[in-house]
Design an enzyme around this catalytic site. Structure first.
Site, PDB file in Angstrom:
ATOM      1  CG  ASN A  82      -1.816   1.082   1.421  1.00 54.00           C
ATOM      2  OD1 ASN A  82      -1.901   2.152   0.395  1.00 54.00           O
ATOM      3  ND2 ASN A  82      -2.416   1.570   2.633  1.00 54.00           N
ATOM      4  CD1 TRP A  83       3.716   1.184  -2.866  1.00 56.53           C
ATOM      5  CD2 TRP A  83       3.426   2.330  -4.699  1.00 56.53           C
ATOM      6  NE1 TRP A  83       4.459   0.661  -3.635  1.00 56.53           N
ATOM      7  CE2 TRP A  83       4.492   1.386  -4.685  1.00 56.53           C
ATOM      8  CE3 TRP A  83       3.475   3.058  -5.826  1.00 56.53           C
ATOM      9  CZ2 TRP A  83       5.073   0.922  -5.994  1.00 56.53           C
ATOM     10  CZ3 TRP A  83       3.997   2.661  -6.944  1.00 56.53           C
ATOM     11  CH2 TRP A  83       4.880   1.657  -7.078  1.00 56.53           C
ATOM     12  CE  LYS A  84      -0.320   3.474   4.696  1.00 55.15           C
ATOM     13  NZ  LYS A  84      -0.116   3.480   6.350  1.00 55.15           N
ATOM     14  CG  HIS A 113      -6.072   2.009   4.994  1.00 50.42           C
ATOM     15  ND1 HIS A 113      -5.350   3.083   5.889  1.00 50.42           N
ATOM     16  CD2 HIS A 113      -4.939   1.188   4.854  1.00 50.42           C
ATOM     17  CE1 HIS A 113      -4.247   2.725   6.118  1.00 50.42           C
ATOM     18  NE2 HIS A 113      -4.051   1.442   5.725  1.00 50.42           N
ATOM     19  CD  GLU A 134      -3.025   5.739   6.654  1.00 41.43           C
ATOM     20  OE1 GLU A 134      -3.030   5.786   5.170  1.00 41.43           O
ATOM     21  OE2 GLU A 134      -2.096   5.149   7.248  1.00 41.43           O
ATOM     22  CD  GLU A 155      -3.502  -2.053   7.510  1.00 47.59           C
ATOM     23  OE1 GLU A 155      -2.039  -2.336   7.002  1.00 47.59           O
ATOM     24  OE2 GLU A 155      -3.892  -1.087   7.093  1.00 47.59           O
ATOM     25  N   GLY A 210       2.408   2.874  10.894  1.00 48.69           N
ATOM     26  CA  GLY A 210       3.219   3.968  10.577  1.00 48.69           C
ATOM     27  C   GLY A 210       4.111   4.236  11.930  1.00 48.69           C
ATOM     28  N   GLY A 222       2.837  -0.707   4.462  1.00 47.30           N
ATOM     29  CA  GLY A 222       2.783   0.537   4.124  1.00 47.30           C
ATOM     30  C   GLY A 222       4.449   0.957   3.814  1.00 47.30           C
ATOM     31  N   GLY A 223       5.141   1.621   4.723  1.00 48.95           N
ATOM     32  CA  GLY A 223       6.379   2.121   4.683  1.00 48.95           C
ATOM     33  C   GLY A 223       7.443   1.070   4.122  1.00 48.95           C
TER      34      GLY A 223
HETATM   35  P1  13P Z   1       3.122   0.786   7.783  1.00 49.31           P
HETATM   36  O1  13P Z   1       3.292  -0.456   7.220  1.00 49.31           O
HETATM   37  O2  13P Z   1       3.760   2.062   7.255  1.00 49.31           O
HETATM   38  O3  13P Z   1       2.904   0.619   9.210  1.00 49.31           O
HETATM   39  O4  13P Z   1       1.642   1.174   7.334  1.00 49.31           O
HETATM   40  C1  13P Z   1       0.606  -0.005   7.389  1.00 49.31           C
HETATM   41  C2  13P Z   1      -0.653   0.289   6.702  1.00 49.31           C
HETATM   42  O5  13P Z   1      -1.347   1.014   6.744  1.00 49.31           O
HETATM   43  C3  13P Z   1      -0.893  -0.572   5.167  1.00 49.31           C
HETATM   44  O6  13P Z   1      -1.983  -0.501   4.763  1.00 49.31           O
END
Ligand code: 13P
Length: 262
Positions: free
Chosen positions: A9-11, A100, A102, A171, A177, A238-239
């Site tokens: 997930n590149w956000k 998600h 976010e 999650e 994050g 994510g990251g």
């Molecule tokens: P991180 O891996 O950056 O903690 O993010 C997780 C995430 O929200 C993946 O959707």
């Protein structure tokens, strides 16, 4: 057997111009993974929707899947800022994320909206990664499963063919994050409870075939421990999904922990 699924997930990260090189590098790096991509394990990339057509061209005939980070609730119409599931299909997407944290917490998307997005995606033949997870205060108040079950309850009443196309990603919001992942024991406890909920609400066979991904500060250093757990069937990353070397190491370390004799 549930095929492990690793989702990037590149956000809202990366330039469009970085997309093709990422795919080339990732494919090369995954040749060394234990198992065959697309068969023994699956990889799904969810870039910003602005990158999807470039990503589709870069992926070409490779067995890498791609999808959107969210999905509109209708085929088309007056929905400024939304993404049509019909166009996602047109671009070659097989998947979308929905719910998600976010989206839930920054953009205040509630379960009713997550349900409508899920229904619209399924209606166009997309597969869905439904994201669930509790906030820190909810965990502290011992409400983790209450929150997760409420988020899962949108699935009640769906048909077997819809349920088959859903993957759940657990999650915990406090782990996203932050660098602080859930421990393998914490993740496994929630994943096992999700499977139990599925079994009670949607039947045993749906529960057995459900893939439950863990997300929240997954990195190469914790991938093996987490994927070793019986009910962890992959990751939503994510990251650590932004760099092909790091993401491929998450995948390789995870898969190696399951290889016979390890
Ligand atoms: P991180 O891996 O950056 O903690 O993010 C997780 C995430 O929200 C993946 O959707």
């Amino acid at each position: 057997m549930r095929v492990p699924l690793f989702v990037a997930n590149w956000k809202m990260n990366k330039a469009v111009a970085e997309t093709a090189e990422f795919v080339t590098q990732l494919s090369e790096l995954l040749v060394a993974a234990p198992g065959k991509l697309g068969q023994d394990f699956e990889v799904l990339i969810c870039p910003p929707s602005t990158h999807l057509s470039t990503l589709a061209a870069a992926v070409g005939s490779r067995p890498i899947e791609f999808g959107s980070q969210n999905c509109g609730t209708a085929k088309s119409g007056a929905f400024t800022g939304e993404i049509s599931p019909v166009v996602l299909k047109e671009l070659g997407c097989g998947w979308t994320l929905v719910g998600h944290s976010e989206r839930r917490h920054i953009y205040l998307e509630d379960d009713a909206l997550v349900l409508s997005r899920t229904r619209a995606a399924l209606a166009e033949g997309l597969k869905v990664v439904l994201c669930v997870g509790e906030k820190l205060e909810e965990r502290r108040a011992d409400k983790t499963m209450q929150v997760v079950e409420a988020q899962l309850s949108i699935l009640k009443g769906m048909s077997a063919s819809e349920i088959e196309r859903i993957v759940v990603a657990y999650e915990p919001v406090w782990a996203i994050g932050t660098g602080e992942n859930a421990t393998p024991e914490q993740a496994e406890a929630v994943h096992a409870s999700i499977r139990k909920w599925y079994s009670a609400q949607l039947g045993n066979s749906a529960a057995e075939s459900l893939r439950i991904l863990y997300g929240g500060s997954v990195k190469p250093e914790n991938a093996a421990q987490l994927l070793r757990e019986a009910d962890v069937d992959g990751f939503l990353v994510g990251g650590a999904s932004l760099d092909p070397v790091v993401f491929s190491n998450v995948i390789k370390n995870g898969l190696e922990s399951r290889a016979p004799g390890v």
